[in-house]
Design an enzyme around this catalytic site. Structure first.
Site, PDB file in Angstrom:
ATOM      1  N   HIS A 103      -6.776  -3.400   0.859  1.00  0.00           N
ATOM      2  CA  HIS A 103      -6.009  -4.548   0.367  1.00  0.00           C
ATOM      3  C   HIS A 103      -5.236  -5.195   1.508  1.00  0.00           C
ATOM      4  O   HIS A 103      -4.582  -4.509   2.297  1.00  0.00           O
ATOM      5  CB  HIS A 103      -5.028  -4.089  -0.717  1.00  0.00           C
ATOM      6  N   SER A 104      -5.320  -6.510   1.614  1.00  0.00           N
ATOM      7  CA  SER A 104      -4.491  -7.281   2.528  1.00  0.00           C
ATOM      8  C   SER A 104      -4.666  -6.796   3.977  1.00  0.00           C
ATOM      9  O   SER A 104      -5.768  -6.820   4.504  1.00  0.00           O
ATOM     10  CB  SER A 104      -3.031  -7.212   2.065  1.00  0.00           C
ATOM     11  N   TYR A 105      -3.581  -6.332   4.627  1.00  0.00           N
ATOM     12  CA  TYR A 105      -3.671  -5.796   5.992  1.00  0.00           C
ATOM     13  C   TYR A 105      -4.735  -4.715   6.120  1.00  0.00           C
ATOM     14  O   TYR A 105      -5.405  -4.599   7.161  1.00  0.00           O
ATOM     15  CB  TYR A 105      -2.294  -5.254   6.405  1.00  0.00           C
ATOM     16  N   HIS A 246      -1.672 -11.899  -5.297  1.00  0.00           N
ATOM     17  CA  HIS A 246      -2.147 -11.090  -4.170  1.00  0.00           C
ATOM     18  C   HIS A 246      -2.129  -9.595  -4.470  1.00  0.00           C
ATOM     19  O   HIS A 246      -3.071  -8.882  -4.134  1.00  0.00           O
ATOM     20  CB  HIS A 246      -1.281 -11.404  -2.946  1.00  0.00           C
TER      21      HIS A 246
END
Length: 265
Positions: A103-105, A246
């Site tokens: 997820h994300s980073y 997000h």
């Protein structure tokens, strides 16, 4: 039979059969769910419960220096540290055929993991995540104004070890009061080394593994737009969408779990 004999027999059985994983079905691939910046393994609580109920073995590791491992925060923690965290988990748990979710980073983290541990992986799932080209760092792809602001904040409030303080839950699309309070209580500073160290890949991103990008379409984050444009332009990607913010694992755990099960089938 005496209690000590029963105990010895149990140990002997465990040594012959390996780790006891009665809750996971042998025909269900395992999941390793990797959290993004400022989060920890805690954020996957509801998704992990749903996947386990469906018969999957699920791991939700917390990266070094974050969450319940925040006591390990130091200037030495960087992107390689976090890649090592996941590679070591795969090796020490002797996992195979893994659906690796970032997820994300953590999209950057799992890209590095695929470079080093491809044989243990079934596929990669990038959840509203960042992607980097080899040789670039997280800050390389951010607008300079964002970089300058982040570095200023780190200098002023970096916990004495160079760390970026967490953004508010609303920045991740978490607006429900109870969810926002839960996330706010648990977020911890992000090691600055993870922003500064370039990702180094010898192969193409994903190392030839099947890869899916899940785009969260509600309140899109501007810094993710270059990544999403890159994915849309590349026929090598499978894409899915979720109409949520997000932090989909918090705001839409049911739909996310269902989508992950579909992708793993």
């Amino acid at each position: 039979m005496q209690r000590r004999d029963l105990f010895a027999a149990g140990l002997a059985a465990a040594s012959l059969t390996g780790p006891l994983r009665a809750s996971a079905r042998s025909d269900s691939p395992p999941f390793v769910l990797v959290h993004g910046a400022w989060h920890g393994g805690w954020c996957w609580k509801h998704v992990a419960a749903s996947l386990r109920a469906a018969g999957h073995l699920v791991f939700t590791p917390t990266l070094t220096g974050l969450g319940e491992r925040r006591h390990l925060l130091s200037p030495q923690v960087n992107l390689d540290t976090h890649i090592d965290d996941i590679v070591n988990l795969l090796e020490y748990e002797e996992l195979e055929d893994v659906v690796l979710v970032g997820h994300s980073y953590a999209g950057i983290v799992i890209s590095g993991v695929a470079e080093r541990a491809r044989a243990r992986l079934r596929q990669l799932v990038f959840l509203d995540s960042l992607l980097l080209e080899s040789g670039k760092s997280l800050f390389s792809d951010f607008p300079q104004s964002v970089v300058d602001q982040r570095l200023k904040t780190i200098r002023e409030t970096g916990a004495g070890v160079g760390a970026a303080p967490a953004l508010p839950p609303s920045a991740f699309g978490v607006t429900a009061a109870a969810d926002a309070a839960w996330v706010q209580r648990r977020m911890t500073p992000q090691p600055v080394g993870t922003y500064l160290q370039p990702l180094q890949l010898k192969s193409s991103l994903g190392n030839g593994l099947p890869k899916t990008y899940i785009e969260c379409t509600a309140d899109p984050i501007a810094t993710l737009e270059p990544t999403k444009a890159r994915v849309r332009a590349d026929a090598g990607w499978q894409t899915r969408k979720l109409a949520t913010g997000h932090d989909a694992m918090v705001t839409a755990p049911g739909p996310l779990s269902a989508l992950l099960r579909e992708l793993a089938a």
